[in-house]
Design a protein around this motif. Structure first.
Motif, mmCIF file in Angstrom:
data_model
loop_
_atom_site.group_PDB
_atom_site.id
_atom_site.type_symbol
_atom_site.label_atom_id
_atom_site.label_comp_id
_atom_site.label_asym_id
_atom_site.label_seq_id
_atom_site.Cartn_x
_atom_site.Cartn_y
_atom_site.Cartn_z
ATOM 1 N N VAL A 8 0.883 -1.388 -0.135
ATOM 2 C CA VAL A 8 0.012 0.004 0.192
ATOM 3 C C VAL A 8 1.108 1.334 -0.036
ATOM 4 O O VAL A 8 0.420 2.051 -0.734
ATOM 5 C CB VAL A 8 -0.851 0.110 1.022
ATOM 6 N N SER A 9 2.173 1.239 0.663
ATOM 7 C CA SER A 9 2.928 2.366 0.834
ATOM 8 C C SER A 9 3.554 2.703 -0.651
ATOM 9 O O SER A 9 3.622 4.005 -0.948
ATOM 10 C CB SER A 9 3.950 2.136 1.745
ATOM 11 N N TYR A 39 0.779 4.524 -2.585
ATOM 12 C CA TYR A 39 0.480 5.806 -2.239
ATOM 13 C C TYR A 39 1.764 6.638 -2.005
ATOM 14 O O TYR A 39 1.634 7.782 -1.311
ATOM 15 C CB TYR A 39 -0.456 5.926 -0.900
ATOM 16 N N LYS A 40 2.870 6.299 -2.257
ATOM 17 C CA LYS A 40 4.065 7.030 -2.075
ATOM 18 C C LYS A 40 3.883 8.554 -2.862
ATOM 19 O O LYS A 40 3.421 8.593 -3.929
ATOM 20 C CB LYS A 40 5.162 6.452 -2.919
ATOM 21 N N MET A 41 4.265 9.570 -1.951
ATOM 22 C CA MET A 41 4.018 10.983 -2.509
ATOM 23 C C MET A 41 5.287 11.536 -2.909
ATOM 24 O O MET A 41 6.270 11.223 -2.265
ATOM 25 C CB MET A 41 3.363 11.715 -1.284
ATOM 26 N N CYS A 68 0.626 4.388 5.462
ATOM 27 C CA CYS A 68 0.971 3.874 4.213
ATOM 28 C C CYS A 68 0.131 4.619 3.195
ATOM 29 O O CYS A 68 0.334 4.540 2.123
ATOM 30 C CB CYS A 68 0.285 2.377 4.146
ATOM 31 N N LEU A 69 -0.836 5.561 3.801
ATOM 32 C CA LEU A 69 -1.443 6.602 2.731
ATOM 33 C C LEU A 69 -1.139 7.517 2.203
ATOM 34 O O LEU A 69 -1.514 8.270 1.278
ATOM 35 C CB LEU A 69 -2.792 6.804 3.080
ATOM 36 N N GLY A 70 0.271 7.882 2.544
ATOM 37 C CA GLY A 70 1.197 8.876 2.194
ATOM 38 C C GLY A 70 0.915 10.480 2.914
ATOM 39 O O GLY A 70 1.383 11.468 2.362
#
Ligand SMILES: Cc1cc2nc3c(=O)[nH]c(=O)nc-3n(C[C@H](O)[C@H](O)[C@H](O)COP(=O)(O)O)c2cc1C
Length: 317
Positions: free
Chosen positions: A38-39, A42-44, A79-81
């Motif tokens: 998941v990370s 959603y990596k920013m 993990c969602l950034g």
């Protein structure tokens, strides 16, 4: 992903939908391979990093208080950034909050009304959730409130105990004096009460301390509160909590009591950010909350309080 989940979630009662997403994120956080997957999704991009209060925020977007009140899912949320996650509001003792139903979707208005009343498992439970190894990632804040049965004259004791408990566990702390669903709480924003409260907290402060304000303060009340906040060297202001005001709304839930959030709060929150920025001459970091429904809303909030000084957060239940 949210747009795919939304039709399913909206078939559930709002509080159940909230609980279901929390459980899902708790699962993500508990399973390292899933968390890593998941990370990656959603990596920013790191170009919006900002350093405030000596803390490295990897980006301007955070999750506001109220979603993960008990610190159940912060590892999954990480993990969602998000650049930061604010857990709470946490009260010293566990409490049930107000009777259900207490959360209403105003679909036509892109809004919610809640009168949750700080339900939660209390400070000890949340403190245990925050113990243990910290993963690299978002800054973690803890938002602090008083129990419903704490007399207002003893509010300082609740905040002092909470600050002491969470000093070693959180990156920053927030004094919540603005939720409309704990009787009397918002009186703590009054000049005399606020000054007394903030002075009494000074000896306990070790971590950056922010204060979350109500959008229902008049301009005069806000200016007075800001003088006190600056004089007491509070590190930042969160503008804003939910409103008891009811602008023109379409939904049949419009007359439910509680705090309104979402799109109808945008203009009010933005106006407040502008006023804080002007009054504090840009010296007080402002966290924008309220009706940030899109990138444009986030940019408008940042422009109202000067880019780089403001960062934005949202909560969608
Ligand atoms: C269901 C719900 C629960 C909330 N609980 C809290 C809370 O416990 N503490 C707090 O400071 N704010 C709480 N808030 C307020 C949010 O943090 C935020 O300030 C407000 O909703 C405005 O942002 P929004 O329009 O993006 O939702 C809650 C909001 C909602 C909708």
């Amino acid at each position: 992903m949210y747009s795919r989940l939304r039709p399913w979630l909206f078939r559930l009662d709002p509080e159940r939908a909230h609980a279901a997403t929390l459980r899902l994120l708790q699962l993500v956080g508990a399973l390292p391979p899933l968390a890593a997957f998941v990370s990656r999704l959603y990596k920013m991009p790191p170009q919006n990093a900002v350093n405030l209060f000596g803390l490295p925020f990897s980006n301007h977007l955070g999750l506001a208080a109220g979603y993960d009140k008990d610190g159940l899912a912060w590892r999954g949320l990480a993990c969602l950034g998000f650049g930061h996650i604010e857990i709470g509001t946490v009260t010293p003792q566990p409490q049930r909050g107000n009777p259900k139903p207490r959360l209403f979707r105003l679909v036509e208005d892109e809004a919610l009304i809640n009168r949750m009343g700080f339900p939660g498992r209390g400070a000890e439970f949340v403190a245990r959730r925050l113990q243990g190894p910290r993963i690299e990632g978002p800054v973690i804040g803890v938002n602090l409130g008083i129990n419903k049965d704490t007399p207002l004259e003893e509010a300082a004791k609740d905040y002092q105990a909470l600050i002491t408990r969470f000093n070693p566990l959180a990156d920053y702390l927030v004094i919540n004096v603005s939720s409309p669903n704990t009787p009397g709480l918002r009186q703590l924003q009054g000049a005399g009460a606020l000054n007394g409260l903030l002075k009494s907290l000074a000896p306990y402060r070790q971590k950056p301390l922010l204060i979350k304000l109500s959008p229902d303060l008049s301009e005069e009340q806000l200016d007075q509160a800001l003088d006190i906040i600056v004089n007491n060297k509070i590190d930042g202001v969160i503008a804003a909590n939910t409103t008891v005001d009811r602008p023109r709304l379409l939904s049949h839930h419009a007359s439910e009591s509680g705090g309104l959030s979402g799109a109808p709060l945008s203009a009010l929150s933005r106006k407040m950010i502008g006023r804080i920025y002007t009054q504090a001459q840009g010296m007080l970091p402002i966290v924008a909350a309220g009706g940030i429904m899109s990138r444009l809303d986030a940019e408008a909030a940042m422009n109202a309080g000067a880019r780089g000084r403001v960062w934005c957060r949202f909560i969608q239940v």
